[in-house]
Design an enzyme around this catalytic site. Structure first.
Site, mmCIF file in Angstrom:
data_model
loop_
_atom_site.group_PDB
_atom_site.id
_atom_site.type_symbol
_atom_site.label_atom_id
_atom_site.label_comp_id
_atom_site.label_asym_id
_atom_site.label_seq_id
_atom_site.Cartn_x
_atom_site.Cartn_y
_atom_site.Cartn_z
ATOM 1 N N CYS A 2 64.180 0.145 19.213
ATOM 2 C CA CYS A 2 63.896 1.820 19.055
ATOM 3 C C CYS A 2 65.107 1.734 18.970
ATOM 4 O O CYS A 2 66.678 0.952 18.128
ATOM 5 C CB CYS A 2 63.378 1.937 20.933
ATOM 6 N N ALA A 54 57.539 -0.923 19.831
ATOM 7 C CA ALA A 54 56.801 -0.861 20.633
ATOM 8 C C ALA A 54 56.680 -2.269 21.057
ATOM 9 O O ALA A 54 56.150 -2.847 20.337
ATOM 10 C CB ALA A 54 55.105 -0.550 20.490
ATOM 11 N N VAL A 55 57.335 -3.082 22.405
ATOM 12 C CA VAL A 55 57.580 -4.502 22.837
ATOM 13 C C VAL A 55 56.895 -4.786 24.445
ATOM 14 O O VAL A 55 56.091 -5.833 23.915
ATOM 15 C CB VAL A 55 59.004 -4.658 22.605
ATOM 16 N N GLU A 82 66.228 -3.574 25.648
ATOM 17 C CA GLU A 82 65.380 -4.255 26.629
ATOM 18 C C GLU A 82 66.262 -4.145 27.937
ATOM 19 O O GLU A 82 66.891 -5.117 27.813
ATOM 20 C CB GLU A 82 64.783 -5.285 26.130
ATOM 21 N N SER A 381 68.207 -15.531 19.182
ATOM 22 C CA SER A 381 68.403 -15.639 18.632
ATOM 23 C C SER A 381 69.521 -16.889 19.534
ATOM 24 O O SER A 381 70.133 -16.698 20.427
ATOM 25 C CB SER A 381 69.611 -14.720 17.941
#
Length: 617
Positions: A2, A54-55, A82, A381
């Site tokens: 976002c 959206a996750v 998050e 990552s």
């Protein structure tokens, strides 16, 4: 992930059509960060905008999100990021009587603030940047995660504040001019990302581990987290075991997603460790195999030439790891035409808001993420392991002991772009004198040293390496985190960085340098902690940074771009350049000497042409 933005104005009514139109323009600049949905919310003195990627909880996590009681709004939140421990927090809050309407981590943040006030920041584990408006007290709280993984900028105004995930959101307000003075340009050229510095006049960045509270009577800044010095009493086996325990927990938490997830795999120790642990975690949860992606350049593996930073190509090592963990692997192979495509270079500049010295490293990262986004929405990552565990070459040579930032002493600003030209190679003397990059760098270095926590009686090598580690964890890592955030979010991809978990960072920071190098190599502790999940060829590989193209046609294309600037007397960057140096850079025998400087000049020219920049030197 976002993008967020907003506007607080205590002397205005922000529910008007004109104010809403301004908020819409500010929010629209964040569209790439949130391609899935857009949301606006206004109150008399507050306007919040949100673009959503959206996750988690695809349907229920829409924003701005409100907490309401008896028909009245208690809090309004626009949130990016998050919180990886949201399930534990949700359970604790439910036990305290809180009722949830969604399964999103966003709603957990709202209720955590209602329960614990500003102290809730100490309970959050994750990457985040968000704004909370409390209409009961008419106060705004801006919050940024401990390591600064997610960006957040703000600009005080006579009657409030403007804020946004990126500079462009604030600059979209009609009351703001994109003005850059000598200090702002020095920040761009010095390759030293100063915490809190927004480059543009009047613009600030919320510092990592800080909150900014906005009230009618002013703005206050509070630090809620920082690295601290503690005596490390664990022996090497205990330390290695604890690091592995932390990594297992961190990666498991960061595998949570309601959308396709993958890893970024270079074949180096860092990304291979994350990919292997992710493969292990997904298999244990019955969700495998892990999907992995690597970047390469056409013909580079077959015709690779070792240089000062990279002794081996990534391809064979990435494939060895992928085969070892049986990942669903794909190479993203880029060619010079794509790297020099004006559309891609413009997209990178738009994403970054500023010119950088990374050149093809920025463009290739953007194109890599663009390709990954076609198959995955979230990627893990290996970024930041070098800063945490001491992986860079200059940790281990004389650069670490120079009386400046080690990466500056090592000349890394342009080495990362694959060239050897310095900042002064093309810029005019009066510009260099006005901006005074050496003086600016010296001042920022002294400030950074003053922040380093110390252990009583710590001297010699251990004292200096604590300083060097702190410089990297508070300055250098910010350059790379911002780069990765901007390139990924420009394509709507969320990139997570497990090595930035504050528990791991704090623990390893306090391990002695002798322990960090106990096997006589870089990143000894990390290698020992994950060796069992890696093939030996990968575990024993020498550090190799993110790749740069070695195609000579790329250098030719850069010179062609510089030639266009030389032929255009109206090019905005011309006033910043030395004419004699420009001719030297275009000479047939110049080779790659000016590659880094040319990247910088092309970036500056595009920035000045397209950004409406008012440069005041």
């Amino acid at each position: 992930m976002c993008g967020i933005t907003g506007w607080i104005a205590y002397d205005q009514d922000l529910t008007t059509a004109a104010a809403r139109g301004t908020l819409e323009r500010m929010t629209r600049t964040m569209e790439c960060r949130g391609p899935d949905a857009s949301g606006l919310w206004t109150d008399t003195h507050a306007a919040l905008g949100h673009r959503r990627l959206a996750v988690i909880d695809i349907e229920g996590g829409r924003q701005p999100m409100l907490a309401e009681h008896d028909g009245r709004t208690q809090l309004a939140l626009t949130y990016s990021g998050e919180v990886y421990n949201y399930r534990e927090l949700r359970s604790e809050l439910a036990g305290r009587g809180h009722v949830f309407r969604t399964s999103s981590d966003t709603e957990v943040v709202l209720h955590a603030y209602l329960e614990w006030g500003e102290a809730f920041t100490e309970r959050l584990n994750g990457m985040y940047a968000f704004a909370l408006w409390d209409p009961r007290t008419e106060e705004l709280l801006l919050v940024r995660d401990r390591m600064g993984i997610k960006p957040l900028f703000y600009r005080p105004t006579p009657d409030g504040v403007l804020f946004g995930s990126e500079q462009k959101a604030v600059l979209a307000h009609p009351g703001v001019r994109a003005t850059v003075g000598t200090e702002g340009l020095a920040e761009v050229l010095a390759f030293v990302k100063t915490p809190g510095h927004g480059v543009y006049d009047g613009l600030h960045e919320v510092r990592p581990g800080h909150t900014v509270r906005v009230r009618r009577d002013g703005i206050t800044v509070r630090r809620y987290w920082a690295l601290e010095a503690h005596e490390h009493t664990d022996d090497i086996p205990t330390t290695v075991a604890h690091i592995r325990e932390l990594l297992d927990d961190i990666v498991t938490r960061q595998l949570i997603a309601d959308v396709p997830l993958c890893t970024l795999l270079s074949g180096g120790l860092d990304s291979s460790a994350i990919t292997a642990l992710a493969a292990k975690g997904l298999a244990e949860a019955g969700r495998g195999p892990v999907r992995s992606f690597s970047v390469d350049f056409t013909g580079q593996t077959d015709h690779f030439v070792p240089d000062d930073l990279r002794g081996t190509p990534d391809g064979p090592y990435a494939h060895a790891l992928a085969e070892h963990v049986r990942s669903d692997h794909r190479d993203i192979v880029l060619d010079t035409a794509a790297l020099m495509d004006p559309r891609h270079r413009r997209a990178v500049l738009t994403a970054r808001d500023l010119p950088t010295g990374f050149g093809d490293g920025d463009t290739s990262l953007y194109l890599l993420f663009k390709a990954i986004r076609e198959q995955s929405t979230v990627a893990l990552s290996g970024e930041s392991a070098d800063e945490v565990f001491g992986g860079y070459k200059w940790f281990h040579d004389g650069s670490a002991h120079a009386d400046t930032f080690p990466w500056v002493a090592a000349g890394v600003a342009h080495l990362f772009s694959g060239g050897h030209g310095g900042l002064g190679d093309l810029l005019a003397k009066d510009v260099l004198d006005a901006v005074d990059v050496p003086g600016y760098t010296e001042a920022r270095y002294r400030e950074a040293l003053a922040e380093v926590p110390r252990l009583p009686g710590e001297t010699g090598l251990e004292k200096r390496m604590r300083e060097v580690c702190h410089l990297h964890l508070t300055r250098f890592v910010q350059i790379l985190l911002d780069r990765k955030d901007r390139a990924s979010m420009a394509t709507g991809l969320e990139v997570r960085v497990p090595f930035c978990d504050h528990r791991l960072v704090s623990y390893v920071f306090n391990t002695p340098w002798a322990m960090k190098t106990f096997d006589g190599r870089e990143k000894s502790l990390l290698r020992a902690a994950v060796r069992d999940v890696l093939p030996d060829v990968v575990a024993d590989r020498v550090k190799s940074p993110y790749p740069a193209t070695q195609d000579p046609r790329y250098g030719d294309a850069l010179r062609a771009g510089l030639r266009e600037i030389a032929a255009d007397r109206d090019a905005p960057v011309r006033s910043l350049l030395r004419e004699d140096a420009l001719r030297e850079a275009l000479a047939e025998d110049a080779g790659d000497h000016y590659r880094g400087a040319t990247e910088l000049v092309l970036g500056l020219d595009s920035w000045l042409r397209t950004g409406g920049i008012d440069l005041r030197l």
